[in-house]
Design an enzyme around this catalytic site. Structure first.
Site, mmCIF file in Angstrom:
data_model
loop_
_atom_site.group_PDB
_atom_site.id
_atom_site.type_symbol
_atom_site.label_atom_id
_atom_site.label_comp_id
_atom_site.label_asym_id
_atom_site.label_seq_id
_atom_site.Cartn_x
_atom_site.Cartn_y
_atom_site.Cartn_z
ATOM 1 N N TYR A 1 0.837 -1.209 0.000
ATOM 2 C CA TYR A 1 0.000 0.000 0.000
ATOM 3 C C TYR A 1 0.869 1.255 0.000
ATOM 4 O O TYR A 1 1.971 1.238 0.522
ATOM 5 C CB TYR A 1 -0.899 0.013 1.233
ATOM 6 N N SER B 1 -13.589 -4.334 1.235
ATOM 7 C CA SER B 1 -14.557 -3.738 0.291
ATOM 8 C C SER B 1 -16.006 -4.010 0.675
ATOM 9 O O SER B 1 -16.823 -4.388 -0.169
ATOM 10 C CB SER B 1 -14.299 -4.229 -1.143
ATOM 11 N N LEU C 1 -18.196 -1.952 1.133
ATOM 12 C CA LEU C 1 -19.025 -0.984 0.409
ATOM 13 C C LEU C 1 -18.879 -1.135 -1.103
ATOM 14 O O LEU C 1 -19.283 -0.250 -1.860
ATOM 15 C CB LEU C 1 -18.660 0.443 0.832
ATOM 16 N N GLY C 2 -18.301 -2.263 -1.535
ATOM 17 C CA GLY C 2 -18.150 -2.483 -2.970
ATOM 18 C C GLY C 2 -17.349 -1.395 -3.643
ATOM 19 O O GLY C 2 -17.711 -0.919 -4.724
ATOM 20 N N GLY D 1 -17.119 1.625 -2.837
ATOM 21 C CA GLY D 1 -17.900 2.861 -2.888
ATOM 22 C C GLY D 1 -19.189 2.766 -3.669
ATOM 23 O O GLY D 1 -20.029 3.679 -3.608
ATOM 24 N N LEU E 1 -21.798 0.985 -3.124
ATOM 25 C CA LEU E 1 -22.974 0.895 -2.260
ATOM 26 C C LEU E 1 -23.257 2.171 -1.472
ATOM 27 O O LEU E 1 -24.248 2.242 -0.751
ATOM 28 C CB LEU E 1 -22.816 -0.296 -1.305
ATOM 29 N N THR E 2 -22.392 3.181 -1.614
ATOM 30 C CA THR E 2 -22.659 4.452 -0.947
ATOM 31 C C THR E 2 -23.707 5.278 -1.686
ATOM 32 O O THR E 2 -24.303 6.193 -1.122
ATOM 33 C CB THR E 2 -21.380 5.305 -0.849
ATOM 34 N N GLY E 3 -23.889 4.983 -2.975
ATOM 35 C CA GLY E 3 -24.830 5.749 -3.792
ATOM 36 C C GLY E 3 -24.229 6.969 -4.458
ATOM 37 O O GLY E 3 -24.916 7.672 -5.212
ATOM 38 N N LYS E 4 -22.934 7.221 -4.236
ATOM 39 C CA LYS E 4 -22.356 8.465 -4.746
ATOM 40 C C LYS E 4 -22.182 8.483 -6.260
ATOM 41 O O LYS E 4 -21.969 9.557 -6.845
ATOM 42 C CB LYS E 4 -21.013 8.729 -4.072
#
Length: 349
Positions: free
Chosen positions: A53, A237, A239-240, A242, A244-247
């Site tokens: 990372y 992951s 939230l997949g 991001g 699944l955040t809907g953004k």
């Protein structure tokens, strides 16, 4: 904050784990330190990193920078080192990033541990994980073409025995407390556990695999193995990336600097099927007046196997939302709606 044990070890952690992989690319050192401080204030005691990372992007020039950012925080806060359980990983065979074209062996593991200890500015790594297996993996969207027929069973088992002996040396030397896997299969995990018993070597206490409402490969054989063998899933992951955040608004909105902006298809997760699946879960959150990020992470913590979701953030504001999922209790109706959506969209990524 809810707490769990890692496998059969004595290490107790908050069920939510702070992810760090953007520190050094999307986040500065100061921002990484601020996230550590804020998470600690909220009761979090568990963070995960890796020698390769930061990501977004991964590059040879930045390898190790995230560990170094954590290390400078530790150097400034010596009296707070024991407040944290720190997990990191050794990179597997790769041609671009770490120890170019060298597989994981007992010797490379010992050398990698020394390098991580130096960057982290600590005397001990609490959890040391194998980032991916030498023999290959079906993770990272490789399952569509996965073929194990070319594997050499005895070569794999000999490799595992070599690494387990090195792990035993590292543990006895006090350099690593416990060990874990990442991006492993049920067969691979079973062999690591069996050989550890045979060799009286450290057992794998955890497995860090992708797991979310959109990616549920873990639900069958690996879930059964982990329940029966007391191996904790560290779910990355949740939230997949991001989604699944809907953004992203069904792919119509791509915020500047977001993972979708930087990575294109989010490592193969963006497919024609993913947007209807995402919308189904967002609709469930809307219906029940839930924050979609908190719903997704809270759902992970309802699963019938030992699990710790790893959440990442590029801002303290995002961190605050993710941490709020610890207090979210999902009703039976929410869980039924999620189950129905899963049946309709079983494998969108």
């Amino acid at each position: 904050m809810k707490k769990i044990k890692l496998g059969r070890s004595d290490i107790e952690v908050t069920q939510l784990c702070l992810g760090t992989m953007t520190w050094g690319t999307q986040n500065t050192e100061a921002e990484g330190h601020a996230q550590i401080d804020y998470a600690a204030e909220q009761g979090i005691n568990f963070m995960d990193t890796a020698e390769m990372y930061p990501v977004n992007p991964v590059s040879k020039e930045t390898v190790g920078d995230t560990e170094s950012i954590i290390g400078t925080w530790i150097a400034k806060n010596r009296n707070r080192r024991d407040d944290w359980v720190i997990a990191t990983k050794i990179a597997g065979l790769n041609g671009r990033f770490v120890r170019e074209d060298q597989p994981i062996t007992g010797e490379t593991m010992k050398a990698a541990v020394e390098s991580s200890l130096k960057r982290l500015q600590t005397d001990v790594i609490d959890l040391y994980q194998i980032h991916w297996p030498n023999r290959g993996s079906y993770h990272f969207r490789q399952y569509w073409d996965f073929d194990a027929s070319g594997q050499n069973r005895q070569e794999t088992l000999d490799h595992m025995a070599d690494v387990l002996r090195a792990m035993d040396e590292l543990q006895k030397a006090g350099k690593v407390r416990e060990f874990g896997l990442s991006n492993e299969s049920a067969w691979g995990t079973a062999q690591w556990l069996r050989l550890a018993d045979e060799l009286s070597a450290p057992r794998m206490q955890t497995i860090q695999n992708e797991y979310s409402l959109l990616c549920r490969l873990f639900d069958t054989d690996l879930a059964e193995l982990c329940v029966n063998e007391d191996v904790t899933l560290l779910a990355y992951s949740p939230l997949g990336c991001g989604l699944l955040t809907g953004k992203y608004d069904g792919g119509e909105t791509i915020p500047k600097g977001s993972r979708l902006d930087l990575n294109g298809d989010l490592g193969g997760r963006v497919t024609p099927k993913v947007w209807p699946a995402v919308e189904a879960y967002l609709n469930i959150a809307r219906k029940h007046d839930l924050d979609p990020s908190q719903m997704a992470i809270a759902w992970c913590m309802t699963r019938p196997f030992p699990i710790s979701p790893i959440f990442g953030a590029t801002s303290v504001e995002q961190l605050e939302i993710a941490l709020g999922s610890d207090a979210v209790e999902l009703s039976d109706e929410v869980l039924r709606d999620i189950k129905e959506a899963y049946r309709e969209f079983p494998m969108p990524v």
